[in-house]
Design a protein around this motif. Structure first.
Motif, PDB file in Angstrom:
ATOM      1  N   MET A 168       0.850  -1.186   0.000  1.00 30.74           N
ATOM      2  CA  MET A 168       0.000   0.000   0.000  1.00 30.74           C
ATOM      3  C   MET A 168       0.891   1.243   0.000  1.00 30.74           C
ATOM      4  O   MET A 168       1.790   1.376   0.817  1.00 30.74           O
ATOM      5  CB  MET A 168      -0.908  -0.026   1.220  1.00 30.74           C
ATOM      6  N   LYS A 169       0.637   2.137  -0.918  1.00 33.00           N
ATOM      7  CA  LYS A 169       1.429   3.354  -1.021  1.00 33.00           C
ATOM      8  C   LYS A 169       1.020   4.360   0.038  1.00 33.00           C
ATOM      9  O   LYS A 169      -0.151   4.480   0.383  1.00 33.00           O
ATOM     10  CB  LYS A 169       1.256   3.990  -2.402  1.00 33.00           C
ATOM     11  N   THR A 170       2.002   5.101   0.517  1.00 35.27           N
ATOM     12  CA  THR A 170       1.733   6.175   1.467  1.00 35.27           C
ATOM     13  C   THR A 170       1.248   7.405   0.710  1.00 35.27           C
ATOM     14  O   THR A 170       1.366   7.486  -0.523  1.00 35.27           O
ATOM     15  CB  THR A 170       3.015   6.533   2.241  1.00 35.27           C
ATOM     16  N   LEU A 171       0.712   8.377   1.446  1.00 34.52           N
ATOM     17  CA  LEU A 171       0.258   9.614   0.795  1.00 34.52           C
ATOM     18  C   LEU A 171       1.404  10.332   0.096  1.00 34.52           C
ATOM     19  O   LEU A 171       1.206  10.873  -0.997  1.00 34.52           O
ATOM     20  CB  LEU A 171      -0.403  10.548   1.814  1.00 34.52           C
ATOM     21  N   ILE A 172       2.589  10.350   0.685  1.00 35.21           N
ATOM     22  CA  ILE A 172       3.719  11.021   0.035  1.00 35.21           C
ATOM     23  C   ILE A 172       4.050  10.330  -1.289  1.00 35.21           C
ATOM     24  O   ILE A 172       4.352  10.994  -2.282  1.00 35.21           O
ATOM     25  CB  ILE A 172       4.962  11.117   0.961  1.00 35.21           C
ATOM     26  N   GLU A 173       3.948   9.007  -1.323  1.00 38.52           N
ATOM     27  CA  GLU A 173       4.199   8.288  -2.573  1.00 38.52           C
ATOM     28  C   GLU A 173       3.116   8.573  -3.603  1.00 38.52           C
ATOM     29  O   GLU A 173       3.410   8.791  -4.788  1.00 38.52           O
ATOM     30  CB  GLU A 173       4.282   6.784  -2.303  1.00 38.52           C
ATOM     31  N   LYS A 174       1.870   8.622  -3.152  1.00 37.00           N
ATOM     32  CA  LYS A 174       0.760   8.875  -4.077  1.00 37.00           C
ATOM     33  C   LYS A 174       0.826  10.289  -4.653  1.00 37.00           C
ATOM     34  O   LYS A 174       0.708  10.473  -5.872  1.00 37.00           O
ATOM     35  CB  LYS A 174      -0.582   8.651  -3.376  1.00 37.00           C
ATOM     36  N   ILE A 175       1.011  11.305  -3.797  1.00 36.12           N
ATOM     37  CA  ILE A 175       1.020  12.679  -4.312  1.00 36.12           C
ATOM     38  C   ILE A 175       2.269  12.905  -5.168  1.00 36.12           C
ATOM     39  O   ILE A 175       2.217  13.637  -6.156  1.00 36.12           O
ATOM     40  CB  ILE A 175       0.872  13.719  -3.179  1.00 36.12           C
ATOM     41  N   SER A 176       3.363  12.252  -4.836  1.00 37.12           N
ATOM     42  CA  SER A 176       4.571  12.359  -5.664  1.00 37.12           C
ATOM     43  C   SER A 176       4.341  11.730  -7.037  1.00 37.12           C
ATOM     44  O   SER A 176       4.787  12.265  -8.059  1.00 37.12           O
ATOM     45  CB  SER A 176       5.763  11.702  -4.964  1.00 37.12           C
ATOM     46  N   THR A 177       3.632  10.613  -7.071  1.00 38.24           N
ATOM     47  CA  THR A 177       3.288   9.980  -8.352  1.00 38.24           C
ATOM     48  C   THR A 177       2.390  10.897  -9.179  1.00 38.24           C
ATOM     49  O   THR A 177       2.608  11.068 -10.386  1.00 38.24           O
ATOM     50  CB  THR A 177       2.605   8.615  -8.122  1.00 38.24           C
ATOM     51  N   ILE A 178       1.390  11.495  -8.537  1.00 33.44           N
ATOM     52  CA  ILE A 178       0.513  12.443  -9.248  1.00 33.44           C
ATOM     53  C   ILE A 178       1.343  13.582  -9.821  1.00 33.44           C
ATOM     54  O   ILE A 178       1.204  13.940 -10.999  1.00 33.44           O
ATOM     55  CB  ILE A 178      -0.583  12.991  -8.314  1.00 33.44           C
ATOM     56  N   ASN A 179       2.206  14.173  -9.010  1.00 29.52           N
ATOM     57  CA  ASN A 179       3.036  15.285  -9.474  1.00 29.52           C
ATOM     58  C   ASN A 179       3.897  14.868 -10.659  1.00 29.52           C
ATOM     59  O   ASN A 179       4.010  15.614 -11.651  1.00 29.52           O
ATOM     60  CB  ASN A 179       3.907  15.814  -8.341  1.00 29.52           C
ATOM     61  N   ASP A 180       4.501  13.688 -10.580  1.00 28.06           N
ATOM     62  CA  ASP A 180       5.321  13.193 -11.692  1.00 28.06           C
ATOM     63  C   ASP A 180       4.484  13.016 -12.950  1.00 28.06           C
ATOM     64  O   ASP A 180       4.927  13.351 -14.053  1.00 28.06           O
ATOM     65  CB  ASP A 180       5.993  11.867 -11.316  1.00 28.06           C
ATOM     66  N   MET A 181       3.274  12.490 -12.802  1.00 28.34           N
ATOM     67  CA  MET A 181       2.396  12.300 -13.953  1.00 28.34           C
ATOM     68  C   MET A 181       2.034  13.640 -14.578  1.00 28.34           C
ATOM     69  O   MET A 181       2.011  13.773 -15.808  1.00 28.34           O
ATOM     70  CB  MET A 181       1.144  11.517 -13.551  1.00 28.34           C
ATOM     71  N   ILE A 182       1.761  14.642 -13.761  1.00 24.33           N
ATOM     72  CA  ILE A 182       1.454  15.979 -14.278  1.00 24.33           C
ATOM     73  C   ILE A 182       2.645  16.515 -15.060  1.00 24.33           C
ATOM     74  O   ILE A 182       2.493  17.046 -16.173  1.00 24.33           O
ATOM     75  CB  ILE A 182       1.059  16.925 -13.125  1.00 24.33           C
ATOM     76  N   LEU A 183       3.836  16.373 -14.505  1.00 20.19           N
ATOM     77  CA  LEU A 183       5.046  16.865 -15.169  1.00 20.19           C
ATOM     78  C   LEU A 183       5.307  16.145 -16.491  1.00 20.19           C
ATOM     79  O   LEU A 183       5.903  16.717 -17.409  1.00 20.19           O
ATOM     80  CB  LEU A 183       6.249  16.728 -14.242  1.00 20.19           C
ATOM     81  N   GLN A 184       4.847  14.910 -16.608  1.00 20.52           N
ATOM     82  CA  GLN A 184       5.018  14.139 -17.843  1.00 20.52           C
ATOM     83  C   GLN A 184       3.877  14.368 -18.836  1.00 20.52           C
ATOM     84  O   GLN A 184       3.825  13.736 -19.885  1.00 20.52           O
ATOM     85  CB  GLN A 184       5.122  12.649 -17.505  1.00 20.52           C
ATOM     86  N   GLY A 185       2.957  15.280 -18.499  1.00 20.57           N
ATOM     87  CA  GLY A 185       1.842  15.569 -19.397  1.00 20.57           C
ATOM     88  C   GLY A 185       0.689  14.590 -19.276  1.00 20.57           C
ATOM     89  O   GLY A 185      -0.140  14.485 -20.182  1.00 20.57           O
TER      90      GLY A 185
END
Length: 117
Positions: free
Chosen positions: A1-18
């Motif tokens: 199970m991913k932590t919130l820091i991992e989840k929001i970091s993944t979201i941020n990375d996805m945004i940066l990748q378009g």
């Protein structure tokens, strides 16, 4: 199970990748409520998906998205972003925004966006 820091970091990375829309599909709750400043809330994933699709379709030039700060609490994340783009209805936008997300069942249930309008 991913932590919130991992989840929001993944979201941020996805945004940066378009991949903002893909991040929305993966990480936002079906009953999500999104509010910009003190504007009326938009309730539900369907209406918010349409708003995001329309918004991104109207961007004519994208110059920058950069996360500046990140905070994680109990079932809450906050990200300060800098954006720079041209939108066919809004014109040139170069601003900082703070997004506050409340989480439920591992997904964002509420998001409020704060920016100078």
């Amino acid at each position: 199970m991913k932590t919130l820091i991992e989840k929001i970091s993944t979201i941020n990375d996805m945004i940066l990748q378009g991949n903002s829309l893909e991040a929305f599909e993966a990480f936002y709750h079906d009953d999500v409520v999104i509010q910009e400043n003190d504007n009326p809330e938009c309730i539900g994933k369907e209406i918010n998906r349409k708003r995001k699709q329309d918004f991104f379709a109207a961007i004519t030039e994208f110059r920058c998205a950069k996360p500046l700060n990140l905070a994680v609490g109990e079932q809450t994340t906050m990200v300060e972003w800098h954006f720079d783009y041209t939108h066919k209805e809004l014109g040139v936008k170069n601003f900082t925004q703070v997004a506050v997300q409340n989480w439920k069942d591992g997904k964002i249930i509420k998001e409020k966006l704060y920016y100078e309008s």
